[in-house]
Design a protein around this motif. Structure first.
Motif, mmCIF file in Angstrom:
data_model
loop_
_atom_site.group_PDB
_atom_site.id
_atom_site.type_symbol
_atom_site.label_atom_id
_atom_site.label_comp_id
_atom_site.label_asym_id
_atom_site.label_seq_id
_atom_site.Cartn_x
_atom_site.Cartn_y
_atom_site.Cartn_z
ATOM 1 N N ARG A 138 15.403 -18.801 4.598
ATOM 2 C CA ARG A 138 14.358 -18.739 3.572
ATOM 3 C C ARG A 138 13.128 -18.031 4.132
ATOM 4 O O ARG A 138 12.827 -18.119 5.327
ATOM 5 C CB ARG A 138 13.965 -20.155 3.142
ATOM 6 N N PRO A 139 12.402 -17.299 3.281
ATOM 7 C CA PRO A 139 11.183 -16.633 3.743
ATOM 8 C C PRO A 139 10.108 -17.643 4.115
ATOM 9 O O PRO A 139 10.048 -18.754 3.563
ATOM 10 C CB PRO A 139 10.765 -15.789 2.534
ATOM 11 N N HIS A 140 9.255 -17.257 5.048
ATOM 12 C CA HIS A 140 8.156 -18.134 5.460
ATOM 13 C C HIS A 140 7.101 -18.255 4.368
ATOM 14 O O HIS A 140 6.430 -19.294 4.238
ATOM 15 C CB HIS A 140 7.522 -17.611 6.747
ATOM 16 N N CYS A 141 6.931 -17.198 3.582
ATOM 17 C CA CYS A 141 5.964 -17.235 2.490
ATOM 18 C C CYS A 141 6.415 -16.241 1.422
ATOM 19 O O CYS A 141 7.221 -15.346 1.692
ATOM 20 C CB CYS A 141 4.552 -16.904 2.970
ATOM 21 N N GLU A 142 5.890 -16.404 0.227
ATOM 22 C CA GLU A 142 6.229 -15.504 -0.866
ATOM 23 C C GLU A 142 5.088 -14.521 -1.089
ATOM 24 O O GLU A 142 3.916 -14.881 -1.020
ATOM 25 C CB GLU A 142 6.510 -16.303 -2.136
ATOM 26 N N THR A 143 5.468 -13.264 -1.368
ATOM 27 C CA THR A 143 4.455 -12.218 -1.512
ATOM 28 C C THR A 143 3.980 -12.045 -2.950
ATOM 29 O O THR A 143 2.935 -11.433 -3.185
ATOM 30 C CB THR A 143 5.032 -10.864 -1.050
ATOM 31 N N GLY A 144 4.766 -12.545 -3.905
ATOM 32 C CA GLY A 144 4.434 -12.329 -5.299
ATOM 33 C C GLY A 144 4.897 -10.987 -5.831
ATOM 34 O O GLY A 144 4.702 -10.672 -7.008
ATOM 35 N N LYS A 145 5.531 -10.182 -4.983
ATOM 36 C CA LYS A 145 6.033 -8.872 -5.393
ATOM 37 C C LYS A 145 7.479 -8.997 -5.878
ATOM 38 O O LYS A 145 8.243 -9.817 -5.379
ATOM 39 C CB LYS A 145 5.977 -7.878 -4.229
ATOM 40 N N THR A 146 7.833 -8.143 -6.855
ATOM 41 C CA THR A 146 9.179 -8.185 -7.422
ATOM 42 C C THR A 146 9.904 -6.871 -7.139
ATOM 43 O O THR A 146 9.321 -5.795 -7.232
ATOM 44 C CB THR A 146 9.135 -8.418 -8.938
ATOM 45 N N VAL A 147 11.199 -6.987 -6.810
ATOM 46 C CA VAL A 147 12.019 -5.810 -6.494
ATOM 47 C C VAL A 147 13.329 -5.907 -7.252
ATOM 48 O O VAL A 147 13.987 -6.962 -7.257
ATOM 49 C CB VAL A 147 12.301 -5.707 -4.982
ATOM 50 N N ALA A 148 13.727 -4.810 -7.874
ATOM 51 C CA ALA A 148 15.033 -4.707 -8.523
ATOM 52 C C ALA A 148 15.954 -3.885 -7.639
ATOM 53 O O ALA A 148 15.580 -2.795 -7.183
ATOM 54 C CB ALA A 148 14.910 -4.051 -9.894
ATOM 55 N N VAL A 149 17.135 -4.393 -7.372
ATOM 56 C CA VAL A 149 18.168 -3.653 -6.647
ATOM 57 C C VAL A 149 19.282 -3.355 -7.643
ATOM 58 O O VAL A 149 19.867 -4.280 -8.222
ATOM 59 C CB VAL A 149 18.707 -4.451 -5.448
ATOM 60 N N VAL A 150 19.558 -2.079 -7.853
ATOM 61 C CA VAL A 150 20.564 -1.666 -8.835
ATOM 62 C C VAL A 150 21.854 -1.325 -8.095
ATOM 63 O O VAL A 150 21.938 -0.290 -7.438
ATOM 64 C CB VAL A 150 20.076 -0.470 -9.663
ATOM 65 N N GLY A 151 22.835 -2.204 -8.196
ATOM 66 C CA GLY A 151 24.095 -2.026 -7.484
ATOM 67 C C GLY A 151 24.279 -3.116 -6.454
ATOM 68 O O GLY A 151 23.353 -3.416 -5.679
ATOM 69 N N SER A 152 25.469 -3.736 -6.436
ATOM 70 C CA SER A 152 25.673 -4.894 -5.556
ATOM 71 C C SER A 152 26.769 -4.661 -4.532
ATOM 72 O O SER A 152 27.448 -5.589 -4.104
ATOM 73 C CB SER A 152 26.019 -6.127 -6.401
ATOM 74 N N GLY A 153 26.943 -3.395 -4.119
ATOM 75 C CA GLY A 153 27.816 -3.106 -3.001
ATOM 76 C C GLY A 153 27.118 -3.442 -1.694
ATOM 77 O O GLY A 153 26.049 -4.068 -1.680
ATOM 78 N N PRO A 154 27.669 -3.023 -0.555
ATOM 79 C CA PRO A 154 27.086 -3.410 0.739
ATOM 80 C C PRO A 154 25.658 -2.931 0.954
ATOM 81 O O PRO A 154 24.853 -3.640 1.550
ATOM 82 C CB PRO A 154 28.054 -2.795 1.760
ATOM 83 N N ALA A 155 25.320 -1.726 0.459
ATOM 84 C CA ALA A 155 23.944 -1.241 0.617
ATOM 85 C C ALA A 155 22.971 -2.086 -0.195
ATOM 86 O O ALA A 155 21.913 -2.493 0.302
ATOM 87 C CB ALA A 155 23.852 0.233 0.193
ATOM 88 N N GLY A 156 23.327 -2.357 -1.448
ATOM 89 C CA GLY A 156 22.452 -3.160 -2.297
ATOM 90 C C GLY A 156 22.292 -4.581 -1.793
ATOM 91 O O GLY A 156 21.182 -5.131 -1.801
#
Length: 488
Positions: A138-156
């Motif tokens: 788990r992360p030590h703290c949350e940044t409040g930033k949101t990220v979308a990852v498009v694709g769920s292969g090994p890179a994603g």
């Protein structure tokens, strides 16, 4: 410090045995038998802890191979998994699927068989899961930033896990009905049982990554919505545009791309209701004369699948000549060698045909019945027909496994307006950012068709770029720089 005489004590490279062919063709389980710990530790002892470990250079992830080899030699498996996970998010995937470019770069391989690096890696991670050592981070703290990852292969998946652990809120979008991309529907069960993928996804969910399957970004979720809802976007959709064979008869029924064929076998193993009245999926090799065009890993995946479905006979075509039995002079150490390889699928049967080109598909009543081909030779870098070498071969099912030419451009990429390279891949800068600010790219979509280990490395490096973009600085490791043409 390695045992300085270890490579002299244990001179022979050993790998786990594959289950007998008649036995493994009766199921879809992984083909290898268990590897006992004593033999494993002997193999790890062969590592020389070289002053300049060329295996590091052979591995795109920069895996700390001598370190975890020596820890395995001493039986310190818990320490070994910490060193392995320091550079590789998914050694359980690479230990099964990577062609291990680290091994031909092994210094011991100059005049002996190289260290069994890939198998040691696999045994470390499987032991760690068995012992319960693989836990959510788990992360030590949350940044409040949101990220979308498009694709769920090994890179994603690699990008998503790194960014989640950095404290960002990450959502992974996948247009298929299950998460995993090529790992889910392209890799047959006998190469990697999907429970291996599922246990990793369970870890990632526990860490806070959100997965949304069945969402085609650019269609179900518009580009405008995507950019409005997320602070950054990672494109990891792969190179899914398959190379075709536009010759006479291509429109006949019974001719399919490999990725039209392989997912059905995986869906059957998932328990999906896809079987017809004959008890077979929509595309099957059962009782058919099969020809696979393409001699690479995807072709071998088709071969092993067709064996298990009960094909009458199988031929696998390759336009290149048969490689030499040992390392070709054109690929000296420590390069990845051009040489003849026999996968588990080749071991199970079928005929491999080299230096052959298909020129026409023949059919009757709208279905393929045969193909016409001829032998070729290489002259001045071009394939030239060998005179009087024409032949015709019967076929009920033809599978095209000739690789991929790049990402699908219409839709998401077009709507985003990202610049492309001359080869049709997504252009990016040294931070893996595209020409559109806040949009990044990782894996085959930016690099072109490549290996799983490169996909994971690119996912990790892109995650560092995203983190730096969002926070001004990043402590995430970036193992590589982009190799594709940069943005101009």
């Amino acid at each position: 410090m390695a045992d300085p005489s270890g490579f002299l004590k244990y001179t022979h490279r050993e790998l786990p045995k594959r289950r007998p062919v008649p036995l493994r063709l009766r199921d879809w389980n992984e083909v290898y038998e268990d590897f006992d710990e004593e033999t494993l530790r002997h193999q790890a002892t062969r590592c020389m802890d070289c002053g300049i470990p060329f295996c590091h250079n052979g591995c795109p992830l920069g895996n700390l191979i001598p370190e975890w080899n020596d820890l395995v030699r001493r039986g310190r498996f818990r320490d070994a998994i910490e060193r392995l996970h320091a550079t590789n998010n998914f050694p359980d995937f690479t230990g099964r699927l990577c062609p291990a470019p680290c091994e031909p770069a092994c210094v011991l391989g100059i005049n002996q068989d190289p260290v069994t690096i890939k198998q040691i890696e696999l045994e470390i991670i499987d032991r760690a899961f068995d012992e319960g050592w693989v836990e959510p981070v788990r992360p030590h703290c949350e940044t409040g930033k949101t990220v979308a990852v498009v694709g769920s292969g090994p890179a994603g998946l690699a990008a998503a896990q790194q960014l989640t652990r950095a404290g960002h809120k990450v959502t992974v979008f996948e247009r298929d009905d299950r998460i995993g991309g090529l790992l889910r529907y392209g890799i047959p069960e006998f190469k990697m049982e999907k429970r291996i993928l599922d246990r990793r996804l369970e870890q990632m969910r526990a860490e806070g990554t959100e997965f949304r399957a069945g969402v085609n970004v650019g269609v179900d979720l518009t580009v405008e919505q995507l950019r409005a809802d997320f602070d950054a976007v990672v494109l990891a959709g792969g190179a899914t545009a398959a190379r075709d064979l536009p010759i006479p008869g291509r429109d006949l029924d019974g001719i399919h791309q490999a990725m039209e064929y392989l997912p059905w076998g995986n869906r059957v193993q998932e328990g999906d209701d896809v079987l017809g009245p004959d008890g077979e999926p929509p595309i099957t090799a059962k009782g058919k004369k099969v020809i696979i065009i393409g001699g690479g890993d995807t072709g071998a995946d088709c071969l092993g699948t067709a064996h298990r479905q009960g094909a009458a006979n199988i031929h696998q075509f390759e336009i290149m000549p048969r490689p030499p039995e040992t390392r070709a002079e054109s690929t000296p150490w420590p390069m990845y060698p051009l040489m003849y390889r026999v996968s588990s699928a080749h071991e199970e049967g079928g005929e491999r045909v080299f230096s052959v080109n298909t020129e026409e598909f023949v059919g009757a009543d709208g279905r393929v019945t045969a193909l016409k081909a001829h032998e070729v030779t290489m002259r001045d870098g071009k394939f030239v027909k060998v005179e009087d070498s024409d032949f015709e071969l019967e076929a009920d099912l033809v599978l095209l496994a000739m690789g991929f030419v790049g990402p699908e451009q219409p839709g998401l990429l077009t709507d985003l307006g990202v610049k492309l390279t001359d080869r049709g891949n997504v252009a990016r800068n040294d931070d893996f950012e595209t020409s559109v600010p806040g949009v990044f790219v990782a894996g085959d979509m930016g690099r072109g068709q490549s290996l799983i280990v490169w996909a994971i490395a690119e996912g990790r490096a892109a995650a560092a770029g995203v983190d730096r973009h969002l926070m001004g600085a990043s402590a995430l490791p970036a193992p590589i720089k982009p190799t594709a043409a940069p943005i101009h």
